[in-house]
Write an enzyme that holds these catalytic residues in place. Structure first.
Site, short mmCIF file in Angstrom:
data_model
loop_
_atom_site.label_atom_id
_atom_site.label_comp_id
_atom_site.label_asym_id
_atom_site.label_seq_id
_atom_site.Cartn_x
_atom_site.Cartn_y
_atom_site.Cartn_z
N HIS A 19 5.95 -7.43 -4.17
CA HIS A 19 6.21 -7.54 -5.60
C HIS A 19 5.46 -8.72 -6.22
O HIS A 19 5.15 -8.70 -7.41
CB HIS A 19 7.72 -7.58 -5.87
CG HIS A 19 8.31 -6.21 -5.76
ND1 HIS A 19 8.78 -5.72 -4.58
CD2 HIS A 19 8.40 -5.20 -6.66
CE1 HIS A 19 9.18 -4.47 -4.77
NE2 HIS A 19 8.97 -4.13 -6.02
N GLU A 74 10.79 8.09 -3.26
CA GLU A 74 10.11 7.04 -2.50
C GLU A 74 10.61 6.95 -1.06
O GLU A 74 10.04 6.24 -0.24
CB GLU A 74 10.20 5.69 -3.21
CG GLU A 74 11.60 5.26 -3.61
CD GLU A 74 11.62 3.98 -4.44
OE1 GLU A 74 10.60 3.29 -4.54
OE2 GLU A 74 12.70 3.66 -4.98
N ASP A 82 6.61 2.41 -2.07
CA ASP A 82 7.57 2.54 -0.98
C ASP A 82 7.35 3.81 -0.18
O ASP A 82 7.54 3.81 1.03
CB ASP A 82 9.01 2.50 -1.53
CG ASP A 82 9.46 1.07 -1.76
OD1 ASP A 82 9.22 0.24 -0.87
OD2 ASP A 82 10.00 0.77 -2.83
N CYS A 120 4.77 6.13 -10.53
CA CYS A 120 4.76 4.77 -11.07
C CYS A 120 4.40 3.72 -10.03
O CYS A 120 4.58 2.54 -10.24
CB CYS A 120 6.11 4.45 -11.71
SG CYS A 120 7.49 4.65 -10.61
C1 PEP Z 1 7.31 2.03 -5.75
O1 PEP Z 1 7.97 1.86 -4.72
O2 PEP Z 1 6.23 2.66 -5.78
C2 PEP Z 1 7.77 1.47 -7.03
C3 PEP Z 1 7.18 1.76 -8.16
O3 PEP Z 1 8.80 0.60 -6.99
P1 PEP Z 1 8.72 -0.91 -6.46
O4 PEP Z 1 7.26 -1.24 -6.24
O5 PEP Z 1 9.35 -1.77 -7.49
O6 PEP Z 1 9.49 -0.86 -5.19
MG MG Z 2 10.02 1.22 -4.82
#
Ligand code: PEP
Ligand code: MG
Length: 758
Positions: free
Chosen positions: A360, A606, A630, A677
């Site tokens: 993140h 995911e 994920d 996303c």
């Molecule tokens: C993902 O896992 O692709 C996602 C968009 O969520 P995060 O990166 O916040 O886990």
């Molecule tokens: Mg995620």
């Protein structure tokens, strides 16, 4: 044997002079194995040979002089085969070569093991003996274990060596990392907040030991005062003798021996941290080798005391540090919260020793358009403090004290990038349609950073993912319903008449809340996302109530559930959302003309298992959104935050691409709106493939949107479908990469490959 092994490795990693450390190492190994010769050769990859660096048994004159080609002799053979080689009579072996200057004629038995770090052979450790015999299994196991442990220490010495070389010869030397966020930053590095950990301190000498003595004495007094305060405070709560430990610490701090030993080391020109490390490590070693279990345990106390002292030494050294106007932030572990703290203070770039490209922190850096490299395998980060550097987030390199010519070269790269960016920005308000009229919707990911207002003007069709975690992070308790309502209202109102998908709290994994700590052995497989909020309906209900209240009068909210791995979770979440909805309806409205809209509810795809239940899910939710970050991590079993396995984490792995394709087909079949996303939607290559698969809603960082739109506007949908057919036939990730690279160039998108605005 284990104690001997640990001691050898510890002493090696503590030493400041490599030559001395290697000499000590070979004599210790020779004694431990009661053999007659032990030698160590280090690899010079530029010159493709091993150099005899130290030996106890071979002629001293040959140290640093005798070189053996990577394909020559028994040493070369060990390196080539990357495995131990045990020979009873080396001189009769066909690969044996005679090097008279090393004077090894009398040795027959030979055992060599490679020292390998991250698949790279750094050196060879050998033992020899006059009597012709095979070394036994225990001896072989000892040498293999020792080599494996030495590899890490040697790798860090190698990196330090590079830095020192670059200072002395004024040459740019680079440290490699993993690309966290693209871009180039040129500026001074500032090293901050390394967690006080003596084991990570690299030994260093200084010219001004007077200043170091002051720092150490002040740190000792501070630490002493802290112990007094701590025991005073605790006395009110605990009355047993567990508090005696503070007295022991205080006595040790006052003891002439301990302090005097550290001071003596400082007088030998070690800096305060190094002096402390040397003394603490030697105490720890003595305690750890004692028979008595109770006394052995005291080694922990000494380490703890050492780290507390170190913390104060580091704080004192940093206290008067002023941040320059612009700087590159370097830290052991740059967290998302740390990034948020420094982003307004002149932050040019980020170097994190740990972490990886899909953490993140990396996602936040991309959102903020700050170049970052992660997983830089370099232990002595303090040496980087205040040094000039070029951070290349495209090539994943950090150049320390670069030459002017290199700085100029990078200035040209930055200028070319800016030009390209200006070009793509010109089309940011035009529709995202391919040349043959296939239209897609581009949305933004938001929530990780402040400065949300900026995103309103980037030509997005809405918000595809609003991550709600960050507002929960920089606080000391969960935000109240009214605080959340106010925040969500601002977000929804920023995009009036455009859809905004808000994700319910997704903490756990690499995102933790200071007031709700989760300590687990496998956090990414543990209590995360929806699993936490379903276990705590009081948190979930407050959040969805706040979202729905904020939506009143605006009507553009959709709610998204993270980490769904079963239908039961969806049923349970829907039940709670309904409960919140009916509660709110009756609380808020007496007038029957006023209606509170029930928002659409969707799930993130995911967790791989749920892909096989898309049909079941289709009856329960309004939309799917693929979390490819994920999904990749779980499909490939690669921790997205672990730099050691970063090269295995790849969105273009055929299994990931086929899974994405399958999800698109299933959603089309059941007519469920689908979006993506994850970070894949930021990359031109990824975007082309996703569009061909049938993804019509792509959500990405605001900074990527113009680039992605430009790419879409310059390609042909039918052509993309042909490309996809070919890509789905590949069995290797590398084939996908090279084919797509070729296709981007053919499609006239070469600038994105060459300028690396990927
Ligand atoms: C993902 O896992 O692709 C996602 C968009 O969520 P995060 O990166 O916040 O886990
Ligand atoms: Mg995620």
């Amino acid at each position: 044997m284990l104690t001997i092994l640990r001691r050898i490795v510890l002493e090696f990693s503590q030493a400041s002079e490599l030559d001395q450390a290697l000499l000590r190492l070979v004599s210790q190994v020779k004694n431990a194995l009661s053999t007659q010769c032990c030698s160590v050769y280090l690899a010079d990859h530029e010159k493709q040979h091993f150099i005899l660096m130290a030996s106890n048994g071979l002629a001293e004159n040959a140290f640093g002089r005798t070189c053996i080609g990577f394909t020559e002799g028994l040493v070369g053979l060990v390196g080539q085969r990357e495995e131990p080689i045990n020979i009873a009579n080396a001189q009769q072996h066909p690969d044996f070569i005679h090097a008279p200057e090393v004077e090894e004629e009398h040795f027959k038995a030979f055992l060599g093991t490679p020292i390998i770090h991250q698949r790279k052979v750094l050196g060879i450790l050998t033992v020899q003996q006059e009597q012709a015999r095979f070394f036994n299994e225990n001896e072989e196991a000892f040498l293999v274990t020792l080599s494996a442990q030495l590899a890490t220490a040697l790798a860090s010495v190698e990196a330090q060596g590079m830095i020192e070389l670059s200072y002395s010869q004024n040459m740019a030397k680079n440290l490699a990392g993993i690309g966290g966020s693209p871009g180039v930053a040129i500026g001074k590095m500032i090293v901050v907040h390394p967690k006080a950990d003596l084991s990570k301190i690299a030994l260093n000498k200084v010219s001004d030991n007077h200043q170091q003595l002051i720092i150490f004495n002040d740190a000792a007094s501070r630490t002493f005062a802290e112990f007094s305060q701590m025991s005073e405070k605790l006395k009110a709560i605990i009355s047993d003798n567990s508090l005696d430990i503070f007295d022991v610490y205080k006595q040790l701090l006052q003891s002439d021996n301990f302090k005097a030993e550290v001071i003596a080391k400082i007088k030998l020109a070690w800096n305060a941290q190094s002096a402390l490390k040397l003394v603490v490590d030697s105490y720890v070693m003595q305690f750890e080798s004692l028979e008595d279990e109770y006394l052995r345990e005291r080694a922990y106390d000494i380490k703890d005391l050492g780290n507390r002292l170190l913390n104060n030494i580091q704080n004192l050294a940093e206290e008067d540090q002023q941040l320059p106007e612009k700087f590159i932030l370097v830290a052991e572990d740059v967290s998302a919260a740390m990034l948020a703290e420094y982003q307004h203070l002149g932050l040019l770039g980020i170097v994190s020793i740990t972490g990886s490209n899909n953490s993140h922190t990396a996602i936040l850096a991309k959102a903020l358009n700050i170049p970052a490299i992660m997983g830089v395998d370099y232990l002595a980060i303090r040496q980087l403090h205040k040094k000039q550097a070029i951070l290349d987030g495209y090539g994943c390199q950090l150049y320390v004290t670069p030459a002017d010519a290199l700085i100029n070269e990078y200035r040209h790269i930055v200028a070319a990038e800016n030009k390209l960016y200006a070009q793509v920005k010109e089309e940011e308000h035009l529709p995202a349609s391919t040349q043959d009229g296939h239209h897609v919707s581009l949305l933004i990911n938001a929530g990780l950073s402040a400065g949300f207002e900026y995103s309103q003007n980037v030509g997005a069709d809405g918000v595809g993912l609003y991550r709600t975690e960050i507002p929960f992070m920089n606080r000391s308790c969960f935000p109240s319903e009214s605080e959340q309502t106010e925040l969500y209202q601002q977000v929804l109102a920023s995009f009036p008449d455009k859809p905004v998908t808000m994700r319910t709290l997704d903490v756990g994994g690499d995102k933790s809340l200071p007031y709700f700590p989760i300590i687990e052995a496998n956090p990414f497989l543990g209590w995360r996302g929806i699993r936490i909020t379903l276990d705590h309906p009081e948190i979930f209900l407050v959040q969805v109530r706040a979202m729905m209240k904020a939506n009143y009068g605006l009507g553009n909210l959709a709610i998204m559930l993270p980490m769904i791995s079963s239908i039961t979770e969806v049923d349970e979440a829907n039940r709670l959302i309904n409960q919140a909805y009916y509660e709110l309806t009756s609380e808020l409205f007496c007038n029957e003309n006023d209606v509170l809209e029930r928002p659409q509810v969707g799930v993130m795809i995911e967790v791989p298992g749920i892909i096989f239940q898309l049909e079941d899910l289709a009856d329960k939710v309004d939309f799917f959104s693929v979390g490819s970050n994920d999904l990749t991590q779980y499909l490939l079993a690669v921790d997205r935050n672990n730099s050691r396995v970063a090269s295995l984490y790849d969105f273009y792995h055929p299994a990931v691409l086929r899974a994405l394709h399958y999800i698109a087909e299933k959603s089309q079949h059941r007519d469920v709106p689908l979006s993506i996303c994850g970070e894949l939607a930021n990359e031109p290559t990824g975007v082309l493939l996703l569009i061909a698969m049938g993804y019509k809603n792509l959500s990405m960082s605001a900074h990527s949107l113009a680039k992605v739109k430009w790419v879409i506007r310059h390609v042909d949908y039918q052509q993309l479908k042909q490309i996809l057919v070919r890509v789905l036939s590949f069995t290797n990730t590398s084939d996908v990469h090279s084919y797509m690279h070729e296709q981007l160039v053919k499609l006239g998108l070469g600038d994105f490959v060459h300028a690396r605005l990927q």
